[in-house]
Design a protein around this motif. Structure first.
Motif, PDB file in Angstrom:
ATOM      1  N   ASP A  32       0.828  -1.199   0.000  1.00 11.09           N
ATOM      2  CA  ASP A  32       0.000   0.000   0.000  1.00 11.09           C
ATOM      3  C   ASP A  32       0.863   1.250   0.000  1.00 11.09           C
ATOM      4  OD1 ASP A  32       0.082   1.301   2.917  1.00 11.09           O
ATOM      5  OD2 ASP A  32       0.092  -0.873   3.164  1.00 11.09           O
ATOM      6  N   GLY A  33       0.284   2.343  -0.447  1.00  8.19           N
ATOM      7  CA  GLY A  33       1.027   3.580  -0.608  1.00  8.19           C
ATOM      8  C   GLY A  33       1.493   4.202   0.694  1.00  8.19           C
ATOM      9  N   GLU A  34       0.697   4.060   1.737  1.00  7.09           N
ATOM     10  CA  GLU A  34       1.066   4.652   3.025  1.00  7.09           C
ATOM     11  C   GLU A  34       2.317   3.989   3.595  1.00  7.09           C
ATOM     12  OE1 GLU A  34      -1.060   4.546   7.277  1.00  7.09           O
ATOM     13  OE2 GLU A  34      -2.199   5.692   5.782  1.00  7.09           O
ATOM     14  N   SER A  35       2.351   2.655   3.566  1.00 11.08           N
ATOM     15  CA  SER A  35       3.531   1.937   4.047  1.00 11.08           C
ATOM     16  C   SER A  35       4.750   2.277   3.199  1.00 11.08           C
ATOM     17  CB  SER A  35       3.289   0.427   4.018  1.00 11.08           C
ATOM     18  OG  SER A  35       2.230   0.070   4.877  1.00 11.08           O
ATOM     19  N   ALA A  36       4.533   2.425   1.885  1.00 14.35           N
ATOM     20  CA  ALA A  36       5.639   2.764   0.992  1.00 14.35           C
ATOM     21  C   ALA A  36       6.227   4.123   1.348  1.00 14.35           C
ATOM     22  CB  ALA A  36       5.160   2.750  -0.455  1.00 14.35           C
ATOM     23  N   TRP A  37       5.365   5.098   1.621  1.00 16.10           N
ATOM     24  CA  TRP A  37       5.857   6.427   1.985  1.00 16.10           C
ATOM     25  C   TRP A  37       6.696   6.374   3.261  1.00 16.10           C
ATOM     26  CZ3 TRP A  37       7.450  10.740   0.399  1.00 16.10           C
ATOM     27  CH2 TRP A  37       7.585  11.841   1.263  1.00 16.10           C
ATOM     28  N   ASN A  38       6.238   5.619   4.243  1.00 13.53           N
ATOM     29  CA  ASN A  38       6.999   5.476   5.477  1.00 13.53           C
ATOM     30  C   ASN A  38       8.359   4.836   5.220  1.00 13.53           C
ATOM     31  OD1 ASN A  38       4.912   6.591   7.014  1.00 13.53           O
ATOM     32  ND2 ASN A  38       3.954   4.603   7.387  1.00 13.53           N
ATOM     33  N   GLN A  39       8.379   3.858   4.310  1.00 11.80           N
ATOM     34  CA  GLN A  39       9.631   3.170   3.989  1.00 11.80           C
ATOM     35  C   GLN A  39      10.602   4.095   3.262  1.00 11.80           C
ATOM     36  OE1 GLN A  39      10.279   0.301   5.156  1.00 11.80           O
ATOM     37  NE2 GLN A  39      11.464  -0.997   3.783  1.00 11.80           N
ATOM     38  N   ILE A  40      10.092   4.929   2.402  1.00 15.93           N
ATOM     39  CA  ILE A  40      10.938   5.858   1.649  1.00 15.93           C
ATOM     40  C   ILE A  40      11.635   6.848   2.587  1.00 15.93           C
ATOM     41  CG2 ILE A  40      10.863   7.772  -0.031  1.00 15.93           C
ATOM     42  CD1 ILE A  40       8.551   6.127  -1.401  1.00 15.93           C
TER      43      ILE A  40
END
Length: 225
Positions: A32-40
């Motif tokens: 999901d996009g939210e988890s991806a943003w946190n990972q970035i």
């Protein structure tokens, strides 16, 4: 090279992770996009493969967020949407390329290579350090023209050292760059790979200190004479 794959189709994601790993990329996969943003925010990536239809935060919104926060890494959109308007929206959001599903795997890999080259235009195609030579495109390594037969992880480790030269790389940095964030190994794993790499270099008559240990800090290549 480290790639972030953001895709909620598990079957497709598993196939892509396998194909990318076969090409010696380190791949982190999120759904999901939210988890991806946190990972970035926590990790450094060389490229993002980004689906548009994602839960929590869709791909277009995530792409815009990445760009508005100053991240310049290449973004390749993966989507089933194939109209001209969809492509324009993706490119306007900050994507560098756009691939429509279902896609040809070899074409996708070629587009990834092109984007990575574009993002590293100052990087020479063949990496050298004295008599040591590594070709990232053919996965060939030699010392004074004598081939070295390395495992994929040893190759990636040597490539990382060559790209950084005299810069000291800590074990934690090496783990971050060469292993997926899912179940990463202990730092002793880096030590074991360094030892194996040194043995193969020594067998090719390279200097024993070609890979230096900077005690308490990490590893780097030795000074060229």
């Amino acid at each position: 090279m480290r790639i972030l794959l953001v895709e909620d189709d598990i079957r497709l994601a598993e196939a892509l992770c396998e194909a990318l790993s076969d090409q010696l990329y380190v791949v982190d996969h999120l759904k999901d996009g939210e988890s991806a943003w946190n990972q970035i925010q926590k990790n450094t990536y060389d490229l993002i493969l980004l689906d548009i239809n994602l839960p929590k935060l869709d791909g277009l919104s995530l792409c815009k967020k990445i760009r508005t926060h100053g991240h310049t890494l290449p973004i390749l959109m993966l989507t089933a949407r194939d109209t001209s308007n969809d492509k324009v929206n993706a490119l306007d959001a900050g994507a560098d390329d756009y691939v429509v599903k279902p896609f040809d795997l070899q074409e996708l890999l070629a587009r990834i290579r092109a984007l990575l080259r574009r993002g590293n235009t100052s990087t020479p195609p063949i990496l050298t350090w004295g008599n040591l030579s590594l070709d990232p495109s053919t996965y060939e390594v030699s010392y004074t023209n004598q081939p070295l037969h390395l495992t994929p992880k040893e190759f990636s480790l040597l490539e990382l050292l060559l790209r950084n030269g005299r810069r000291v790389l800590s074990r934690s940095v090496i783990l971050d760059r060469l292993w997926s964030s899912e179940n990463p190994p202990e730092e002793e794993t880096v030590k074991a790979h360094i030892k194996s790499l040194r043995m193969k270099l020594k067998a090719a008559n390279a200097p024993e200190n070609l890979i230096e240990t900077v005690h308490g800090l990490g590893y780097r290549l030795s000074q060229l004479s």
